[in-house]
Motif scaffolding. Structure first.
Motif, mmCIF file in Angstrom:
data_model
loop_
_atom_site.group_PDB
_atom_site.id
_atom_site.type_symbol
_atom_site.label_atom_id
_atom_site.label_comp_id
_atom_site.label_asym_id
_atom_site.label_seq_id
_atom_site.Cartn_x
_atom_site.Cartn_y
_atom_site.Cartn_z
ATOM 1 N N THR A 99 0.847 -1.194 0.000
ATOM 2 C CA THR A 99 0.000 0.000 0.000
ATOM 3 C C THR A 99 0.879 1.240 0.000
ATOM 4 O O THR A 99 1.736 1.406 0.871
ATOM 5 C CB THR A 99 -0.919 0.020 1.238
ATOM 6 N N VAL A 100 0.641 2.105 -0.986
ATOM 7 C CA VAL A 100 1.397 3.356 -1.064
ATOM 8 C C VAL A 100 0.845 4.332 -0.038
ATOM 9 O O VAL A 100 -0.374 4.477 0.118
ATOM 10 C CB VAL A 100 1.292 3.964 -2.480
ATOM 11 N N VAL A 133 14.059 -4.317 -1.681
ATOM 12 C CA VAL A 133 13.325 -3.061 -1.486
ATOM 13 C C VAL A 133 13.090 -2.418 -2.858
ATOM 14 O O VAL A 133 14.044 -2.130 -3.583
ATOM 15 C CB VAL A 133 14.104 -2.089 -0.586
ATOM 16 N N PRO A 134 11.825 -2.179 -3.257
ATOM 17 C CA PRO A 134 11.565 -1.477 -4.519
ATOM 18 C C PRO A 134 12.116 -0.047 -4.459
ATOM 19 O O PRO A 134 12.110 0.579 -3.391
ATOM 20 C CB PRO A 134 10.036 -1.466 -4.614
ATOM 21 N N THR A 139 13.259 5.818 -0.104
ATOM 22 C CA THR A 139 13.191 7.005 0.767
ATOM 23 C C THR A 139 12.464 6.678 2.062
ATOM 24 O O THR A 139 12.890 7.076 3.153
ATOM 25 C CB THR A 139 12.475 8.159 0.041
ATOM 26 N N LEU A 140 11.362 5.943 1.939
ATOM 27 C CA LEU A 140 10.580 5.553 3.113
ATOM 28 C C LEU A 140 11.423 4.713 4.070
ATOM 29 O O LEU A 140 11.438 4.955 5.285
ATOM 30 C CB LEU A 140 9.344 4.767 2.669
ATOM 31 N N VAL A 141 12.152 3.729 3.540
ATOM 32 C CA VAL A 141 12.964 2.844 4.380
ATOM 33 C C VAL A 141 14.049 3.636 5.092
ATOM 34 O O VAL A 141 14.344 3.395 6.275
ATOM 35 C CB VAL A 141 13.570 1.700 3.533
ATOM 36 N N LEU A 150 9.305 0.719 12.106
ATOM 37 C CA LEU A 150 9.252 -0.356 11.115
ATOM 38 C C LEU A 150 7.924 -1.100 11.225
ATOM 39 O O LEU A 150 7.271 -1.380 10.210
ATOM 40 C CB LEU A 150 10.426 -1.328 11.312
ATOM 41 N N GLU A 151 7.521 -1.421 12.443
ATOM 42 C CA GLU A 151 6.261 -2.138 12.637
ATOM 43 C C GLU A 151 5.064 -1.311 12.182
ATOM 44 O O GLU A 151 4.099 -1.842 11.633
ATOM 45 C CB GLU A 151 6.103 -2.537 14.103
ATOM 46 N N ALA A 152 5.124 0.020 12.390
ATOM 47 C CA ALA A 152 4.031 0.893 11.963
ATOM 48 C C ALA A 152 3.866 0.895 10.445
ATOM 49 O O ALA A 152 2.775 1.146 9.926
ATOM 50 C CB ALA A 152 4.275 2.323 12.463
ATOM 51 N N LEU A 153 4.939 0.594 9.734
ATOM 52 C CA LEU A 153 4.916 0.613 8.264
ATOM 53 C C LEU A 153 4.749 -0.775 7.650
ATOM 54 O O LEU A 153 4.903 -0.936 6.437
ATOM 55 C CB LEU A 153 6.212 1.238 7.734
ATOM 56 N N GLU A 154 4.428 -1.765 8.463
ATOM 57 C CA GLU A 154 4.376 -3.145 7.963
ATOM 58 C C GLU A 154 3.457 -3.279 6.748
ATOM 59 O O GLU A 154 3.783 -3.972 5.781
ATOM 60 C CB GLU A 154 3.914 -4.080 9.082
#
Length: 687
Positions: A99-100, A133-134, A139-141, A150-154
């Motif tokens: 999900t973007v 990683v795409p 940038t997000l990573v 990290l968990e919030a962005l799962e």
């Protein structure tokens, strides 16, 4: 796949019809394959299932591979797809779905003056790309500063990417992760479509009409279809000898063992009459494995699935090694060896009690398969606590002779003695099995391992041994090398992903065993690096009450609340450390007219009843909700008078097994874990 299972049956059948029509002509007017300009991914399309339901399909940029991603009501399907991106990752040969973000949800530190370093600052963009990683997410990573972020962005990361980033944080070497990616890829010189890579099969499978029908009719479960690349490699590889597979609770060890059984059975020549043995530790596990093997489609003519005690006795009888009327001590419906030792000491004075002599006999004489007094006098007793003199050893051996005479008179054998008898017989004989697979090996000792070694000749793929050192609830010594099984180096494998238990429950269970060193069965320390769960759930709770009545009232309220929220009685298990506590709860359930059954002897779902079990008997089972009752500072760890008489080593071993038992009980829960007790809370549970 989960969404397909949740659809009404008539819609599932329409999905099957849609799939057939699509294969025949993807451009047919009835398909209505339409682009939606509000979708973030320009290659996602909607397709008509019927007047109400829509499918979300990924169309190829090149080639002819279409992916069916989702089916739902029109509005829900559109909402699901609007921010989704489907990305074919050439580096990992994996279809990635994520999900973007519609906004920057990575919460930054409040202090602007403090410098903060990205959690993945040590890795270049190319290293992260090689890890899967795409480019769209680089940038997000690089904004991620800690595990919480990290968990919030799962949900905004492909599942394989989240998994590998978690591994990096938890100490798994980068090069090891890179090697695992390469192992799961189709090689460049192969004619096989990269879509069929093992990396991709963890999330996507190509289905035909037969497979779809089996799925829709409920004949197949997800575990039968999908395997993680690390699991599939273990299932389908050929190994130069024996293999040991370890992993935390819920990592799919038994699933891997079952798929390995299926794989080897398909490979086995019809001319080879030797069956493949699948060995377990308990009868309950054996029944479950038999049922699952049939469900997986294993050719049951080619295999034998047995509890290890039953297999040893069956072989001993078939070889004429023991008389038919012999009884085995310390087994179901038989006398205990301790009772027989009490009988011996009633007629003979000794400075040693029956408990000491029983353990000495089993853990020194039978463990080492000693035949003579001279062997006993020269054998190490490390781990037995207080040392004894040579004179005392001579006296003990004389007592061993009296004990064996008593056994002979009453037609008994010790359990470990039975394994030694069969193992000795097989040393120079043709082996009875083509391959051997053993589950729950942490419960075995070296005696059982030697027995397994004796069942099959040493060759490629001979032994496939699966277990979890953290679930070692019996104080039995186990060492593969000492038992004649070599699994050092590349033939010791570890599974890391917990498929059964929520991350919240997993963390609490792991906290119960922290601070203890767990042997990997071969002299090294087992490490839980990278052990994580694939989903989140309700946070476990631990409630303490002043009276037993208050505790059980709360327990009844929990069951009623679970029922009100849609759970079946059979989704719930109540576990207790002791049988006495279980009996008390049974009385209250009966008064409340709540159906129950003990120890899952039958399938609880057939009559929809709560399962009542001791912690020990919960082993190998799983439930959507688990209630652990009567948990306090007297039951976890369980206190009894003889603890005060134990040596320091014995106390440590006992605490070790009690922590493991609590870990086992907690990890039976899939999404809900409630712990309760009366009095002072247990120090082993840190909530």
């Amino acid at each position: 796949m989960e969404q397909l299972f949740d659809l009404p049956k008539n819609i599932q059948k329409k999905v099957l019809e849609f799939q057939k029509k699509f294969r025949e002509n993807s451009k047919a007017e009835a398909i209505h394959l339409e682009p939606i300009n509000t979708f973030k991914d320009p290659y996602l399309r909607t397709a008509r299932i019927d007047g109400k339901y829509r499918a979300i399909v990924k169309v190829p940029q090149t080639g002819e591979d279409y992916f069916l991603l989702w089916v739902d009501n029109h509005d829900e399907a559109m909402n699901w797809a609007k921010n989704k991106v489907f990305y074919w990752n050439e580096n990992t040969q994996t279809a990635q779905l994520f999900t973007v973000l519609t906004e920057d949800v990575v919460e930054q530190p409040s202090s602007a003056t403090t410098e903060h370093t990205s959690l993945f600052a040590a890795y270049s963009e190319q290293q992260l790309i090689d890890l899967g990683v795409p480019e769209l997410l680089l940038t997000l990573v690089h904004k991620i500063l800690d595990l919480n972020q990290l968990e919030a962005l799962e949900q905004n990361l492909p599942v394989d990417v989240y998994e590998r980033l978690f591994y990096l944080i938890d100490g798994v070497p980068y090069m090891q992760l890179l090697a695992e990616i390469e192992e799961g890829k189709i090689q460049a010189n192969s004619s096989i479509d990269p879509v069929q890579s093992n990396n991709n099969k963890r999330s996507f499978v190509e289905v035909d009409d037969t497979l779809m029908n089996e799925i829709i009719n409920g004949e197949l479960s997800k575990w039968q279809i999908f395997l993680h690349p690390s699991q599939r490699k273990l299932v389908e590889s050929s190994f130069k000898g024996s293999v040991k597979v370890t992993g935390g609770a819920g990592t799919g060890k038994t699933v891997v063992a079952l798929h390995r059984l299926h794989f080897l059975a398909k490979q086995k020549s019809e001319d080879d009459t030797r069956p493949i043995a699948f060995v377990t530790f308990t009868n309950a596990l054996t029944e479950n494995i038999h049922r699952l093997a049939q469900k997986l489609g294993v050719n049951m003519v080619k295999v034998i699935i047995k509890n290890i005690d039953a297999l040893a006795k069956e072989l001993a009888l078939s070889y004429g090694l023991i008389p038919t009327g012999i009884r085995i001590l310390d087994t179901y419906n038989s006398k205990s060896s301790l009772e027989l030792w009490d009988n011996v000491l009633e007629q003979t004075l000794s400075e040693f009690d029956s408990t000491f002599l029983s353990i000495e006999y089993q853990s020194v004489k039978l463990f080492n398969n000693l035949k003579t007094k001279e062997e006993y006098l020269s054998t190490s007793r490390i781990g037995r606590g207080k040392p004894i003199t040579r004179k005392q050893r001579i006296d003990i051996w004389a007592l061993f002779d009296l004990y064996e005479q008593k056994k002979h008179e009453e037609a008994y054998l010790d359990r470990l003695e039975l394994f030694n008898i069969v193992c000795t017989h097989l040393q120079d004989k043709n082996k009875p099995f083509k391959y051997v697979i053993a589950d729950e090996i942490q419960d075995f000792s070296n005696v059982e391992l030697r027995f397994l070694r004796g069942l099959v000749e040493e060759k490629n793929d001979d032994l496939f041994l699966v277990g979890d050192p953290y679930q070692k609830i019996y104080a039995r010594k186990i060492n593969f090398t000492a038992a004649g099984i070599s699994v050092r180096g590349n033939r010791s494998k570890q599974l890391r992903i917990n498929y059964r238990t929520s991350e919240e429950i997993k963390r609490l269970a792991v906290s119960a065993i922290q601070g203890m060193s767990y042997d990997d069965f071969d002299g090294e320390a087992e490490k839980l690096k990278g052990y994580h769960s694939l989903f989140h759930g309700e946070k476990p709770v631990y409630q303490s009450f002043k009276t037993k009545e208050e505790e059980i009232t709360y327990l009844i309220e929990c069951i009623k609340a679970l029922r009100a929220s849609g759970y079946h009685y059979s989704d719930v298990a109540i576990g207790t450390r002791t049988k006495d506590a279980m009996r008390e709860i049974k009385t209250y359930l009966h008064k409340q007219k709540i159906p129950y059954q003990e120890n899952n002897r039958n399938d609880a779902s057939q009559n929809d009843s709560v399962v009542l079990s001791t912690f020990h008997n919960l082993k190998g089972l799983e439930f959507k909700a688990v209630i652990l009752a009567d948990v306090n500072n007297r039951t976890a760890p369980l206190y009894f008078q003889k603890i005060e008489e134990m040596s320091l080593l014995e106390k440590e071993a006992y605490l070790h097994s009690e922590k493991s038992l609590l870990y086992v009980a907690m990890t039976r829960a899939i999404s809900i874990l409630k712990i309760m007790g009366t009095g002072i809370k247990s120090d082993l549970i840190s909530i």
